[in-house]
Design a protein around this motif. Structure first.
Motif, PDB file in Angstrom:
ATOM      1  N   THR A 149       0.840  -1.199   0.000  1.00 38.43           N
ATOM      2  CA  THR A 149       0.000   0.000   0.000  1.00 38.43           C
ATOM      3  C   THR A 149       0.876   1.251   0.000  1.00 38.43           C
ATOM      4  O   THR A 149       0.625   2.207  -0.734  1.00 38.43           O
ATOM      5  N   ALA A 150       1.911   1.256   0.837  1.00 37.72           N
ATOM      6  CA  ALA A 150       2.777   2.434   0.948  1.00 37.72           C
ATOM      7  C   ALA A 150       3.474   2.715  -0.390  1.00 37.72           C
ATOM      8  O   ALA A 150       3.428   3.844  -0.895  1.00 37.72           O
ATOM      9  N   PHE A 151       4.084   1.697  -0.981  1.00 38.33           N
ATOM     10  CA  PHE A 151       4.827   1.937  -2.222  1.00 38.33           C
ATOM     11  C   PHE A 151       3.887   2.236  -3.390  1.00 38.33           C
ATOM     12  O   PHE A 151       4.217   3.023  -4.275  1.00 38.33           O
ATOM     13  N   ARG A 152       2.722   1.614  -3.361  1.00 36.41           N
ATOM     14  CA  ARG A 152       1.748   1.903  -4.421  1.00 36.41           C
ATOM     15  C   ARG A 152       1.358   3.378  -4.369  1.00 36.41           C
ATOM     16  O   ARG A 152       1.244   4.043  -5.379  1.00 36.41           O
ATOM     17  N   ASN A 153       1.166   3.886  -3.147  1.00 34.48           N
ATOM     18  CA  ASN A 153       0.806   5.301  -2.980  1.00 34.48           C
ATOM     19  C   ASN A 153       1.900   6.224  -3.500  1.00 34.48           C
ATOM     20  O   ASN A 153       1.613   7.226  -4.157  1.00 34.48           O
ATOM     21  N   LEU A 154       3.158   5.902  -3.191  1.00 31.65           N
ATOM     22  CA  LEU A 154       4.261   6.769  -3.638  1.00 31.65           C
ATOM     23  C   LEU A 154       4.369   6.773  -5.166  1.00 31.65           C
ATOM     24  O   LEU A 154       4.556   7.827  -5.787  1.00 31.65           O
ATOM     25  N   ILE A 155       4.224   5.581  -5.757  1.00 27.38           N
ATOM     26  CA  ILE A 155       4.331   5.492  -7.216  1.00 27.38           C
ATOM     27  C   ILE A 155       3.109   6.164  -7.862  1.00 27.38           C
ATOM     28  O   ILE A 155       3.230   6.871  -8.864  1.00 27.38           O
ATOM     29  N   ASP A 156       1.962   5.987  -7.240  1.00 26.53           N
ATOM     30  CA  ASP A 156       0.730   6.609  -7.741  1.00 26.53           C
ATOM     31  C   ASP A 156       0.861   8.135  -7.744  1.00 26.53           C
ATOM     32  O   ASP A 156       0.521   8.798  -8.728  1.00 26.53           O
ATOM     33  N   ASN A 157       1.405   8.706  -6.675  1.00 30.84           N
ATOM     34  CA  ASN A 157       1.621  10.164  -6.634  1.00 30.84           C
ATOM     35  C   ASN A 157       2.585  10.602  -7.728  1.00 30.84           C
ATOM     36  O   ASN A 157       2.357  11.602  -8.411  1.00 30.84           O
ATOM     37  N   ALA A 158       3.682   9.844  -7.860  1.00 30.07           N
ATOM     38  CA  ALA A 158       4.702  10.202  -8.853  1.00 30.07           C
ATOM     39  C   ALA A 158       4.070  10.278 -10.247  1.00 30.07           C
ATOM     40  O   ALA A 158       4.390  11.161 -11.041  1.00 30.07           O
ATOM     41  N   ILE A 159       3.157   9.357 -10.523  1.00 29.76           N
ATOM     42  CA  ILE A 159       2.500   9.342 -11.837  1.00 29.76           C
ATOM     43  C   ILE A 159       1.474  10.481 -11.941  1.00 29.76           C
ATOM     44  O   ILE A 159       1.416  11.197 -12.935  1.00 29.76           O
ATOM     45  N   ARG A 160       0.676  10.647 -10.884  1.00 28.92           N
ATOM     46  CA  ARG A 160      -0.413  11.637 -10.945  1.00 28.92           C
ATOM     47  C   ARG A 160       0.085  13.071 -11.060  1.00 28.92           C
ATOM     48  O   ARG A 160      -0.526  13.890 -11.726  1.00 28.92           O
ATOM     49  N   TYR A 161       1.182  13.389 -10.361  1.00 30.91           N
ATOM     50  CA  TYR A 161       1.615  14.792 -10.357  1.00 30.91           C
ATOM     51  C   TYR A 161       2.583  15.149 -11.479  1.00 30.91           C
ATOM     52  O   TYR A 161       2.846  16.319 -11.725  1.00 30.91           O
ATOM     53  N   ALA A 162       3.134  14.126 -12.148  1.00 21.86           N
ATOM     54  CA  ALA A 162       4.110  14.425 -13.206  1.00 21.86           C
ATOM     55  C   ALA A 162       3.409  14.635 -14.545  1.00 21.86           C
ATOM     56  O   ALA A 162       2.320  14.096 -14.776  1.00 21.86           O
ATOM     57  N   PRO A 163       4.032  15.402 -15.446  1.00 19.61           N
ATOM     58  CA  PRO A 163       3.434  15.592 -16.769  1.00 19.61           C
ATOM     59  C   PRO A 163       3.513  14.309 -17.600  1.00 19.61           C
ATOM     60  O   PRO A 163       4.340  13.429 -17.316  1.00 19.61           O
ATOM     61  N   ASP A 164       2.676  14.250 -18.623  1.00 24.15           N
ATOM     62  CA  ASP A 164       2.670  13.097 -19.533  1.00 24.15           C
ATOM     63  C   ASP A 164       4.058  12.923 -20.153  1.00 24.15           C
ATOM     64  O   ASP A 164       4.788  13.901 -20.348  1.00 24.15           O
ATOM     65  N   GLY A 165       4.365  11.689 -20.472  1.00 21.04           N
ATOM     66  CA  GLY A 165       5.587  11.396 -21.221  1.00 21.04           C
ATOM     67  C   GLY A 165       6.861  11.481 -20.390  1.00 21.04           C
ATOM     68  O   GLY A 165       7.960  11.450 -20.950  1.00 21.04           O
ATOM     69  N   THR A 166       6.749  11.575 -19.074  1.00 24.51           N
ATOM     70  CA  THR A 166       7.968  11.654 -18.241  1.00 24.51           C
ATOM     71  C   THR A 166       8.315  10.261 -17.706  1.00 24.51           C
ATOM     72  O   THR A 166       7.694   9.267 -18.089  1.00 24.51           O
ATOM     73  N   ARG A 167       9.275  10.228 -16.815  1.00 26.07           N
ATOM     74  CA  ARG A 167       9.772   8.960 -16.296  1.00 26.07           C
ATOM     75  C   ARG A 167       9.639   8.899 -14.787  1.00 26.07           C
ATOM     76  O   ARG A 167       9.891   9.902 -14.103  1.00 26.07           O
TER      77      ARG A 167
END
Ligand code: ADP
Length: 267
Positions: A149-167
């Protein structure tokens, strides 16, 4: 409170230490009250929206296009409500004592790979590539579902707040008896002042954006509780406009020659 008293008759001095539990109790009561107030506020928004949309559907009964549009919005709001309820339950559970009492050795490599897998769809929809590097050479002790749950949340944030096409980069390594997992994004970054607040319950830098992207404002709070329940810590490194790196450090177990795992000396 430390009170120094002189007992005249005996001619000697005693130090009295009175533990003032009242402040502790009042403080935890305040935190609970705040939490309840925040929860009520947060729940009211989607519940209110659902109720308004139901009325709108009723009024627009003849207009098929409008009904469909309202129904879709209602579906979105109920999704938000359900995510919120789920996070609130998770967080209250975590605030109880010692949730990892029945822990066991957990292979973080497997946990991370599943957390990445579960974020595949949202990443693909934004053309974000998740790159995993490094390994956790030894297990940690705990609850694999909570850690996921913890790591899913961190990765989920990284995806949600970053612009499209990033890493998004996820790195594993071992250092000073700790397993270290970092999640790095190329998003908007977080100022130092905000970094101090983002782990608080319901704190969001941009509430509208967080809601729009499906956030509940509880993700990082859950991460922090899971990690501290495992005897670890989570930190953030970021600069506005430069992306963010969240790092979790957890005590690593020592694996004996016969393959048995035990908690390391550092714990
Ligand atoms: P939310 O559900 O709003 O994402 P979180 O507790 O996960 O709630 O995060 C709190 C706030 O911290 C977010 O609303 C967002 O403003 C900020 N935040 C979290 N992760 C990131 C990130 N990777 N990049 C930029 N801002 C972030």
């Amino acid at each position: 409170i430390v009170v120094q008293v002189r007992v005249a008759a005996l001619g000697s001095e005693y130090i009295l230490i009175l533990a003032d539990d009242r402040t502790e109790i009042t403080r935890s009561q305040e935190i609970r009250n705040d939490f309840v107030a925040n929860v009520s506020h947060e729940l009211k928004t989607p519940v209110g929206a659902i109720s308004l949309l139901a009325e709108a559907i009723d009024d627009a009964a003849e207009d098929e296009v409008a009904v469909r549009r309202f129904a879709q919005r209602m579906h979105k709001e109920s999704g938000r409500l359900s995510a919120l309820v789920q996070d609130i339950i998770e967080l209250s559970r975590l605030q109880g004592t010692d949730v990892v009492r029945r822990g066991r050795p957990v292979d973080l490599n497997a946990v991370i790979s599943e957390a990445v897998d579960r974020n595949k769809l949202p990443a693909e929809s934004k053309q974000i590539e998740i790159v995993v590097g490094g390994v956790a050479p030894a297990p940690v002790y705990g609850d694999s579902d909570l850690l996921m749950t913890a790591f899913r949340n961190l990765i989920d944030n990284a995806i949600r707040y970053a612009p499209d096409g990033t890493r998004v980069g996820v790195g594993l390594r071992s250092r000073d008896g700790l397993v270290q997992v970092s999640v790095t994004d190329q998003g908007p970054g977080i100022t130092v002042e905000e970094q101090e607040r983002i782990f608080e319950r319901f704190y969001r830098i941009d509430a509208a954006r967080s809601r729009q992207t499906g956030g509940t404002g509880l993700g990082l709070s859950i991460v922090k509780h899971v990690v501290s329940n495992h005897g670890g810590e989570v930190t953030v490194w970021s600069q506005a406009g430069q992306g963010s790196t969240f790092t979790v450090r957890l005590p690593q177990m020592e694996v004996g020659p016969d393959g048995d795992a035990a908690l390391g000396a550092g714990t």
